[in-house]
Scaffold this active site. Structure first.
Site, PDB file in Angstrom:
ATOM      1  N   HIS A 359      85.885 -12.003   3.272  1.00 26.56           N
ATOM      2  CA  HIS A 359      86.519 -13.244   3.259  1.00 26.56           C
ATOM      3  C   HIS A 359      86.831 -13.720   4.972  1.00 26.56           C
ATOM      4  CE1 HIS A 359      86.017 -14.504  -0.984  1.00 26.56           C
ATOM      5  NE2 HIS A 359      86.534 -12.524  -1.175  1.00 26.56           N
ATOM      6  N   LYS A 547      96.691 -27.435   2.724  1.00 20.97           N
ATOM      7  CA  LYS A 547      95.399 -25.794   3.413  1.00 20.97           C
ATOM      8  C   LYS A 547      96.976 -24.477   3.702  1.00 20.97           C
ATOM      9  CE  LYS A 547      92.390 -26.816   6.278  1.00 20.97           C
ATOM     10  NZ  LYS A 547      91.562 -26.338   5.675  1.00 20.97           N
ATOM     11  N   ARG A 548      96.851 -23.092   3.615  1.00 19.38           N
ATOM     12  CA  ARG A 548      97.405 -22.521   4.874  1.00 19.38           C
ATOM     13  C   ARG A 548      98.058 -23.084   5.975  1.00 19.38           C
ATOM     14  NH1 ARG A 548      99.714 -18.442   1.344  1.00 19.38           N
ATOM     15  NH2 ARG A 548     100.912 -17.577   3.484  1.00 19.38           N
ATOM     16  N   LYS A 553      93.959 -22.109  11.877  1.00 15.41           N
ATOM     17  CA  LYS A 553      93.455 -23.491  11.255  1.00 15.41           C
ATOM     18  C   LYS A 553      93.704 -25.028  11.868  1.00 15.41           C
ATOM     19  CE  LYS A 553      93.813 -21.223   6.554  1.00 15.41           C
ATOM     20  NZ  LYS A 553      92.271 -21.384   5.849  1.00 15.41           N
ATOM     21  N   THR A 655      87.000 -23.821   1.391  1.00 17.29           N
ATOM     22  CA  THR A 655      87.094 -24.684   0.397  1.00 17.29           C
ATOM     23  C   THR A 655      87.611 -25.814  -0.333  1.00 17.29           C
ATOM     24  OG1 THR A 655      88.159 -23.360  -0.236  1.00 17.29           O
ATOM     25  CG2 THR A 655      86.480 -22.359  -1.153  1.00 17.29           C
ATOM     26  N   LYS A 659      86.372 -29.145  -1.721  1.00 18.37           N
ATOM     27  CA  LYS A 659      87.606 -30.572  -2.902  1.00 18.37           C
ATOM     28  C   LYS A 659      87.771 -31.728  -2.486  1.00 18.37           C
ATOM     29  CE  LYS A 659      89.539 -26.199  -4.290  1.00 18.37           C
ATOM     30  NZ  LYS A 659      90.303 -25.320  -4.029  1.00 18.37           N
TER      31      LYS A 659
HETATM   32  O1  CGF Z   1      88.856 -16.398   1.314  1.00 16.17           O
HETATM   33  C1  CGF Z   1      90.006 -17.185   3.008  1.00 16.17           C
HETATM   34  C2  CGF Z   1      91.169 -17.401   2.908  1.00 16.17           C
HETATM   35  N1  CGF Z   1      92.188 -17.638   3.729  1.00 16.17           N
HETATM   36  O2  CGF Z   1      92.318 -17.136   1.603  1.00 16.17           O
HETATM   37  N2  CGF Z   1      90.168 -15.695   3.743  1.00 16.17           N
HETATM   38  N3  CGF Z   1      91.145 -14.504   3.002  1.00 16.17           N
HETATM   39  N4  CGF Z   1      91.518 -13.536   3.120  1.00 16.17           N
HETATM   40  C3  CGF Z   1      89.529 -17.556   4.264  1.00 16.17           C
HETATM   41  O3  CGF Z   1      89.991 -17.957   5.142  1.00 16.17           O
HETATM   42  C4  CGF Z   1      88.937 -18.837   3.601  1.00 16.17           C
HETATM   43  O4  CGF Z   1      87.600 -19.075   5.117  1.00 16.17           O
HETATM   44  C5  CGF Z   1      87.609 -18.639   2.468  1.00 16.17           C
HETATM   45  O5  CGF Z   1      86.855 -19.952   2.098  1.00 16.17           O
HETATM   46  C6  CGF Z   1      88.531 -17.730   2.104  1.00 16.17           C
HETATM   47  C7  CGF Z   1      87.415 -17.665   0.177  1.00 16.17           C
HETATM   48  O6  CGF Z   1      86.548 -17.083   0.723  1.00 16.17           O
END
Ligand code: CGF
Length: 820
Positions: A359, A547-548, A553, A655, A659
Site C-alpha cells: 500500500h 484525509k490523514r 499529502k 480513495t 469518493k
Molecule cells: O493505503 C494507504 C493509506 N494511507 O492507508 N497506505 N497505507 N499504508 C495509502 O497511502 C493510500 O494511498 C491508499 O489509498 C490506501 C489504501 O490502499
C-alpha cells in the site's frame, strides 16, 4: 429481498420489547442510545437468519473462501449501512416514524467504530462490502481493539487526542464465539526433540506466556442478495486455568504477566498511517490475531478435508500490507509442527495460499523488526523465517552468481532486522500494488530486484470504494436523483453511471443536479455551524481536503496558498475573487510533531482570516474536528473541489479522491496514485491538474538538482508567505511557533533535504490551477457539467470492480447463492 420479509408491525413490537426487556422503559423514557441498541437488535434478528442461511450454504457447497487479514477495518457505523444492504432502509424509517422515532437521530447515536487509521482500513471495509454483494465467501480477520482511532479535539488550535471507548455501551451487532477461542503463545524457548518413530525433529515451545484469543463475529451484509459474510475480530483474555495453575505453583509473577499481556494486547490501535511504529506490542498484536485466525481457519478446513496439502484449493489468504505477514511463518509452523508436513510440502501449500498487497512506497512505513526482539518474542517463528531466508538466498545466488549486492538488498534477515515486505514477496503467490502508477513504481523502483527475479507475481489492482455507503447512504438526494434518471442498476454495477452522460447537455437535469449539491452544502454548513461555530456561505466554493495529515499529502501547500490568497486580497481589495471556503479535516498521529504543527497552523490561519472583517468573508477556513467515516459522508456530498495534492509518486492510490468523484467534485490534484486513472476516465478537461510528475520527483530525489532557495529568493510572493511563518502574523507575534515548518521548507536538516515534498517547487503551478478552478466555477452551468461528468465517469472506481479483479486474477473464489 429482505424487504419483502420485513414485517412492519412485528418490527415495531420488537423494538418496544427490546426497550422494555433491556432497560425496563417505555420508548418515551428511553435515551437515544438505548433506542439505538433496541433498533439494532431488532434489525439483527433478521440479519441472523440470513447469516445462518449463508453459513449453511457454505457448509453445503464448500466454496473456496478468502481470508482477508488486516490489522485495520475502518467500518464506520453499521446500522444505516446494514439497512441499506438489506434493502430495508425506507421501510424501517417509515416504521420508526410511526413510532415517533427519527432514524437519522438513531443512526447518530451509534459510535463510529474506528478500528483503522485511514485509507488502508477503509479499503478493507469497502472490500468486505463488495465481497458480500458479489456473493463471494469471505472472512475479514482482525483485532477487536478496545480503543479505536482516537477522537480528535481541537483546543486552542492544537490537536488533543481523546480515547475512543467505542465498546462502552456494547456493540449490538457482534456475537461472541467462545467455542472458537484459541490459545496464542509468546516467548519462551524452543526445545528440539528427536522422535524416533516419525524420524523427525519436533520443535517444542516451552516457558512461554500465552493469552486466549476470543473471536467476536460481525455480519457483513451483501446488497439485496441475502449473503452475510463474517468479520471476525479477536479479543484477548487471560487463560484462567493457566492462571490458577501458576498460583498453585506459586508462580505469581508469571500469572500476572499473562493477565497483563491479555489486557494490553488488544487495548489500542496504533494511530500511525504510512508510518511504522516499531513497537514490541505491535508485533504481539500482529502475531496474536494471525495465529488465532490461522488456527481457526485450519480447524474449519479440516472439518471437511483430511489433507492439508490441498489447503490452497479451498482457502486463500490476502495480507493487507505487511502487517499480517507473520501469516507466512505461522502457517509454516502449524503445517510442520502441528500437522506433521515436511518443510517442502508446507512451503508448497503456504506459497500457494498467501498473497500480499503493498500500500505504500514510503520508506518509513516499511516494517522491519529488530532480530533480538523478534527472536525473543517469537522464537519458533524466527527459526522458520531464518530457514526461509537461507533457502531464498541460495536461490538468489544461484540465479545471480557473484551478485552479493543483490543478495544483501533482497535478504529477508539483514543488518539485524527482519524485513517483512521481503518475506511477504518471497512467500506470496501474488504481489499487488493499489493503483497503476504505484504498481509501476514498485516494479521499476522500490521492488525492482524482486520484480526482476519473479515478474509473474506482480500485478495491479486499482483500489475502489463502495457506492452503497458513499452515495446511497451518504448522499441520498443524489442517489435518488441518479436512480430516477438511469434506474437503480448502478447500485451493484457502477459502470452504469456512464448513462448519466446524456444529461450533461440537459439544462433541466443540470439545474436539478446543482440544486442537490446546494442542499448538501447547506447540510454541511449546518454541521460546521453546529460543531465549529463558524458561518459559511453555501454559495461559496467548497474546496475540501480531508484525509490523514501527512507531509506528503501536503496540507501545508494548501494552507500556504490560502495565506497567499489572503495577501492578495489584502493588497488588492478591488480584485475579483470568487468566495471560497477552504475546508480541512485530518488527524495526525499523536507522535508526528510536524503534522500537528500543520494542524495548528491551519487553525491559526483560520482564526486570523475568519475574523478579518475587511475581506468581507471572501475566504473562510474551517478545520473540521474529528474527521471520521460518519462526517466524511456529509463532507464528500457537499464538496465542490476535491484536493488531491500529494507529491507525485508518494500517494499509492488514494480513495478519498474516488469518493469525491462519485459525489460530483472535480479533482484538483497532481498526477499521483489513482488521480492518474481518474483523469483518464473523466478527461483532463474535467479536472485541474498541476505539479511535477512522478518521474520528475523521482529524478530529483535520485539525482538532486532541486534547491528550494532558488525559488524562495526569487519569487517574492512565495518568500512573503514563507516568511509569514516566522514573523508572527499567524502566531500573535510568536516567531518560534512555526519555525520548524519554515525550516522544513528552506533549511536542510542532517539527512532531511529542504522541502522534501517539493512544496515550493509546485507552488506556482498549484496557484495557477486554483485560478483555473475559480474561472471555471464562475460559469455555473459549465461547472455543473464538469461535476456531472465526474459522477458519470466514476464507474471504474467501485470496489466491486476491484474485488472482481482480485477474484479473477488472484483468489479464484467460488460464488455462493443464498435463497430467501
Ligand atoms: O493505503 C494507504 C493509506 N494511507 O492507508 N497506505 N497505507 N499504508 C495509502 O497511502 C493510500 O494511498 C491508499 O489509498 C490506501 C489504501 O490502499
Amino acid at each position: 429481498m429482505y424487504s419483502k420479509r420485513f414485517e412492519k408491525e412485528a418490527f415495531k413490537e420488537e423494538v418496544k420489547n427490546n426497550i422494555k426487556n433491556l432497560y425496563r422503559k417505555t420508548i418515551e423514557e428511553a435515551t437515544g442510545r438505548q433506542i439505538f441498541q433496541a433498533v439494532s437488535l431488532a434489525v439483527k434478528e433478521t440479519i441472523i437468519d440470513y447469516w445462518l442461511a449463508t453459513q449453511a450454504e457454505m457448509e453445503k457447497e464448500d466454496p473456496k473462501t478468502v481470508y482477508y487479514m488486516s490489522m485495520e477495518f475502518l467500518m464506520g457505523r453499521a446500522l444505516g449501512n446494514n439497512l441499506i444492504n438489506m434493502t430495508a432502509y425506507k421501510e424501517v424509517k417509515e416504521a420508526l416514524d410511526e413510532m415517533g422515532i427519527d432514524l437519522n437521530a438513531v443512526e447518530d447515536e451509534e459510535p463510529d467504530p474506528a478500528l483503522g487509521n485511514g485509507g488502508l482500513g477503509r479499503l478493507a471495509a469497502c472490500f468486505l462490502d463488495s465481497l458480500a454483494t458479489l456473493g463471494y465467501p469471505a472472512y475479514g480477520c482482525g483485532i477487536r481493539y478496545r480503543y479505536g482511532m482516537f477522537k480528535q479535539k481541537i483546543e486552542n488550535g492544537y490537536q488533543v487526542e481523546v480515547p475512543d471507548n467505542w465498546l462502552k455501551d456494547g456493540n449490538p451487532f457482534e456475537i461472541r464465539r467462545d467455542e472458537y477461542a484459541k490459545e496464542v503463545r509468546f516467548g519462551g524457548d524452543v526445545r528440539i526433540e528427536y522422535d524416533p518413530v516419525t524420524k523427525r525433529n519436533n520443535f517444542i515451545q516451552e516457558n512461554y506466556s500465552s493469552v486466549l484469543a476470543v473471536p467476536y463475529d460481525m455480519p457483513i451484509i451483501g446488497y439485496g442478495n441475502h449473503v452475510v459474510n463474517t468479520l471476525r475480530i479477536w479479543d484477548a483474555e487471560a487463560i484462567t486455568d493457566f492462571h490458577l495453575d501458576a498460583f498453585n505453583r506459586g508462580d505469581y509473577r508469571h500469572a500476572v504477566e499473562q493477565e497483563n499481556l491479555a489486557k494490553m494486547i488488544v487495548d489500542v490501535l496504533y494511530p500511525c498511517d504510512d508510518h511504522y511504529a516499531g513497537k514490541e506490542l505491535r508485533l504481539k498484536q500482529q502475531y496474536f490475531f494471525i495465529s488465532a485466525s490461522l488456527q481457526a481457519l485450519l480447524v474449519r478446513y479440516k472439518k471437511k478435508h483430511d489433507d492439508v496439502r490441498k489447503l490452497h484449493e479451498k482457502v486463500t489468504i490476502q495480507m493487507n500490507d505487511t502487517h499480517p505477514t507473520l501469516a507466512v511463518a505461522e502457517l509454516m509452523h502449524l503445517l510442520i509442527d502441528q500437522e506433521g508436513l515436511e518443510w517442502d510440502e508446507a512451503w508448497d501449500v503456504t506459497t500457494k495460499t498467501v498473497a500480499y498487497t503493498n500500500h505504500t512506497i514510503m520508506a518509513e512505513a516499511l516494517e522491519k523488526w529488530p532480530v533480538d526482539l523478534f527472536s525473543r518474542l517469537l522464537p519458533r517463528i524466527y527459526q522458520i523465517i531464518q530457514e526461509i531466508d537461507r533457502r531464498f538466498i541460495e536461490q538468489v545466488r544461484f540465479r545471480y552468481p557473484g551478485d552479493e549486492g543483490r543478495v544483501a538488498r533482497m535478504a529477508i534477515i539483514r543488518d539485524g532486522q527482519v524485513k517483512m515486505a521481503h518475506l511477504a514477496i518471497v512467500a506470496g503467490y501474488s504481489v499487488n500494488g493499489v493503483a497503476r502508477l504505484h504498481t509501476e513504481i514498485l516494479k521499476h523502483e522500490e521492488l525492482k530486484d524482486f520484480y526482476d527475479m519473479m515478474p509473474e507475481k506482480f500485478n495491479n489492482k486499482t483500489n475502489g470504494i463502495t457506492q452503497r455507503r458513499f452515495l446511497m447512504h451518504g448522499n441520498p438526494l443524489l442517489a435518488d436523483w441518479v436512480t430516477k434518471r438511469i434506474g437503480d442498476g448502478w447500485i451493484t454495477d457502477l459502470s452504469q453511471m456512464s448513462r448519466l452522460k446524456k444529461y450533461v447537455d440537459d439544462p433541466k437535469a443540470l439545474a436539478e443536479f446543482r440544486e442537490i449539491k446546494y442542499q448538501n452544502k447547506l447540510r454541511l454548513a449546518e454541521y460546521i455551524k453546529k460543531y465549529n461555530g463558524i458561518e459559511v456561505d453555501p454559495r461559496s466554493i467548497f474546496d475540501v481536503q480531508v484525509k490523514r495529515l501527512h507531509e506528503y499529502k501536503r496540507q501545508f501547500l494548501n494552507i500556504l496558498h490560502v495565506m497567499y490568497l489572503y495577501n492578495q486580497i489584502k493588497d488588492h481589495p478591488e480584485m475579483y475573487f470568487y468566495p471560497r471556503t477552504f475546508i480541512f479535516g485530518a488527524k495526525a498521529a499523536a507522535g508526528y510533531v510536524r503534522a500537528k504543527e500543520t494542524i495548528k497552523l491551519i487553525n491559526s490561519v483560520a482564526d486570523v482570516i475568519n475574523n478579518d472583517k475587511s475581506i468581507n468573508g471572501k475566504i473562510k477556513v474551517v478545520f473540521i474536528e474529528d474527521y471520521r467515516v460518519s462526517n466524511a459522508e456529509i463532507i464528500f456530498a457537499a464538496a465542490d473541489v476535491s484536493e488531491q495534492i500529494s507529491t507525485a509518486s508518494k500517494e499509492a492510490s488514494g480513495t478519498g479522491n474516488m469518493k469525491f468523484m462519485l459525489n460530483g467534485a472535480p479533482t484538483l490534484g497532481t498526477m499521483d496514485g489513482a488521480n492518474v486513472e481518474i483523469v483518464e476516465e473523466v478527461g483532463i478537461e474535467n479536472a485541474f491538474i498541476f505539479g511535477l510528475s512522478s518521474d520528475e520527483v523521482i529524478n530529483f530525489e535520485n539525482n538532486g538538482g532541486y534547491n528550494p532557495a532558488d525559488i524562495y529568493f526569487n519569487d517574492w510572493d512565495i518568500k512573503r508567505v514563507v516568511d509569514q511563518l516566522i514573523d508572527g502574523t499567524y502566531s500573535n507575534g510568536d516567531r518560534e511557533m512555526y519555525r520548524d515548518l519554515y525550516d522544513s521548507l528552506v533549511n536542510t536538516h542532517g539527512q532531511e533535504r529542504a522541502d522534501r515534498y517539493f512544496i515550493l517547487k509546485d507552488f506556482r503551478s498549484y496557484a495557477d490551477a486554483q485560478k483555473r478552478v475559480e474561472e471555471a466555477y464562475k460559469d455555473r452551468e459549465g461547472w455543473a457539467k464538469k461535476a456531472l461528468m465526474n459522477v458519470a465517469c466514476c464507474g471504474k472506481f467501485s470496489s466491486d470492480r476491484t474485488i472482481q479483479e482480485y477474484v479473477d486474477d488472484i483468489w479464484h473464489l467460488d460464488h455462493i447463492k443464498v435463497d430467501a
